[in-house]
Design a protein around this motif. Structure first.
Motif, short mmCIF file in Angstrom:
data_model
loop_
_atom_site.label_atom_id
_atom_site.label_comp_id
_atom_site.label_asym_id
_atom_site.label_seq_id
_atom_site.Cartn_x
_atom_site.Cartn_y
_atom_site.Cartn_z
N PHE A 69 0.86 -1.19 0.00
CA PHE A 69 0.00 0.00 0.00
C PHE A 69 0.90 1.23 0.00
O PHE A 69 1.00 1.94 1.01
CB PHE A 69 -0.93 -0.01 1.21
CG PHE A 69 -1.82 -1.23 1.29
CD1 PHE A 69 -3.05 -1.24 0.65
CD2 PHE A 69 -1.40 -2.37 1.97
CE1 PHE A 69 -3.86 -2.37 0.71
CE2 PHE A 69 -2.20 -3.49 2.03
CZ PHE A 69 -3.44 -3.50 1.40
N SER A 70 1.58 1.47 -1.11
CA SER A 70 2.57 2.54 -1.16
C SER A 70 1.95 3.88 -0.78
O SER A 70 0.88 4.25 -1.26
CB SER A 70 3.18 2.62 -2.56
OG SER A 70 2.20 2.84 -3.54
N ASP A 124 -1.75 4.28 -0.01
CA ASP A 124 -2.78 4.32 -1.06
C ASP A 124 -3.60 5.61 -1.01
O ASP A 124 -4.78 5.63 -1.38
CB ASP A 124 -3.71 3.11 -0.97
CG ASP A 124 -3.15 1.89 -1.70
OD1 ASP A 124 -2.09 2.04 -2.35
OD2 ASP A 124 -3.76 0.82 -1.61
N PRO A 133 -4.49 4.19 -5.36
CA PRO A 133 -3.37 3.26 -5.18
C PRO A 133 -2.31 3.44 -6.26
O PRO A 133 -2.61 3.41 -7.45
CB PRO A 133 -4.05 1.89 -5.29
CG PRO A 133 -5.45 2.13 -4.84
CD PRO A 133 -5.80 3.49 -5.35
N GLY A 134 -1.09 3.68 -5.84
CA GLY A 134 0.03 3.83 -6.76
C GLY A 134 0.25 5.23 -7.28
O GLY A 134 1.28 5.51 -7.90
N ASN A 141 0.20 -3.70 -6.16
CA ASN A 141 0.41 -2.26 -6.03
C ASN A 141 1.43 -1.77 -7.06
O ASN A 141 1.32 -0.66 -7.58
CB ASN A 141 0.87 -1.92 -4.61
CG ASN A 141 0.91 -0.43 -4.34
OD1 ASN A 141 1.94 0.12 -3.97
ND2 ASN A 141 -0.23 0.25 -4.51
N GLN A 151 -0.37 -1.14 -10.17
CA GLN A 151 -1.05 0.15 -10.05
C GLN A 151 -0.07 1.30 -10.30
O GLN A 151 -0.41 2.29 -10.95
CB GLN A 151 -1.69 0.26 -8.67
CG GLN A 151 -2.81 -0.76 -8.44
CD GLN A 151 -3.16 -0.96 -6.97
OE1 GLN A 151 -2.38 -0.62 -6.09
NE2 GLN A 151 -4.33 -1.52 -6.72
N ASN A 190 -6.07 -8.38 -3.03
CA ASN A 190 -6.20 -6.95 -3.34
C ASN A 190 -7.58 -6.43 -3.03
O ASN A 190 -8.54 -7.18 -2.95
CB ASN A 190 -5.84 -6.68 -4.81
CG ASN A 190 -6.84 -7.31 -5.77
OD1 ASN A 190 -7.96 -6.85 -5.90
ND2 ASN A 190 -6.42 -8.38 -6.44
#
Length: 234
Positions: free
Chosen positions: A52-53, A56, A60-61, A88, A91, A143
């Motif tokens: 979940f960089s 999110d 997301p992404g 992710n 994404q 996801n």
């Protein structure tokens, strides 16, 4: 000398260590890369892992796609370096416009976690060359925002040019259009997919098979494919 495959860690990455382990199991050297750096450390390929960089936030992404290291990743991808985006990471590739379309909340609005059957639709990319066209594999999926979308023109181009890399089989777990589970770019060096091949690389820790529980290792061939693509025997 082993091929060096970098794994980018963003704030909120969950599967970066798993990706590093998968690279080592395939016979490569895993190199940790940091989101805030501008140094790819001379790697031969890159993995953008799941998680979940940046929490999110936005989409997301979306924030990860404009993080400092992504300038170098984008340049490397455009120059032909193999780049794999997992969940992710997929994404991030879409938000960075390295792959087309978008990924939205699962159609049933629930997080999904399952061992997912996939059909390999394109076995000629840097990350799929050790599969057979039309082969069915099982890769873990987890996801909440995995629904792939694109406009009609983009979908026609993806299908017509063979850019769908993987398609969901048996069940569409998130409402993705055309059952799309993963894509490749025209050159075949950039691949993104929602399922997690790094979780199917070691006997005893992968999906169940007809032979025994947790024996599935279909994901390992993603990483050995990359080693083959950059000229290193697995």
């Amino acid at each position: 000398m082993s091929a060096r495959i970098g794994v980018v860690t963003f704030p909120g990455s969950l599967d970066d260590r798993d990706a590093q382990r998968a690279i080592r199991l395939a016979g490569g050297e895993a190199v940790a890369l940091w989101h805030a750096d501008h140094d790819l450390q001379g790697v031969d390929a890159i993995v953008l892992p799941g998680g979940f960089s940046y929490g999110d936030y936005l989409r997301p992404g979306a924030i990860a796609a404009v993080s400092p290291i992504m300038a170098e990743v984008i340049d490397a991808a455009n120059a032909g370096m193999p780049v794999l985006g997992i969940c992710n990471g997929f994404q991030v590739l879409v938000e960075a416009h390295l792959l087309p379309g978008g990924l939205i909340r699962n159609a049933h609005q629930q997080f999904v976690r399952r061992d997912q059957r996939l059909v390999v639709e394109n076995a000629s990319t840097d990350w799929t060359n050790e599969f057979e066209q039309g082969e069915e594999i099982v890769i873990p999926l987890k996801n909440g925002d995995g629904g792939y979308i694109a406009d009609d023109e983009t979908l026609k181009r993806l299908e017509g040019e063979g850019l769908v890399a993987f398609r969901y089989a048996g069940v569409n777990p998130n409402g993705s259009l055309n059952d799309i589970a993963g894509l490749t770019n025209e050159r075949g060096n950039v691949v993104g997919l929602m399922p997690h091949p790094e979780h199917a690389t070691e006997p005893g820790f992968g999906p169940n098979t007809s032979e025994r529980m947790r024996s599935g290792v279909d994901g390992l061939r993603f990483f050995t494919s990359a080693l083959s693509a950059i000229g290193v025997a697995a």
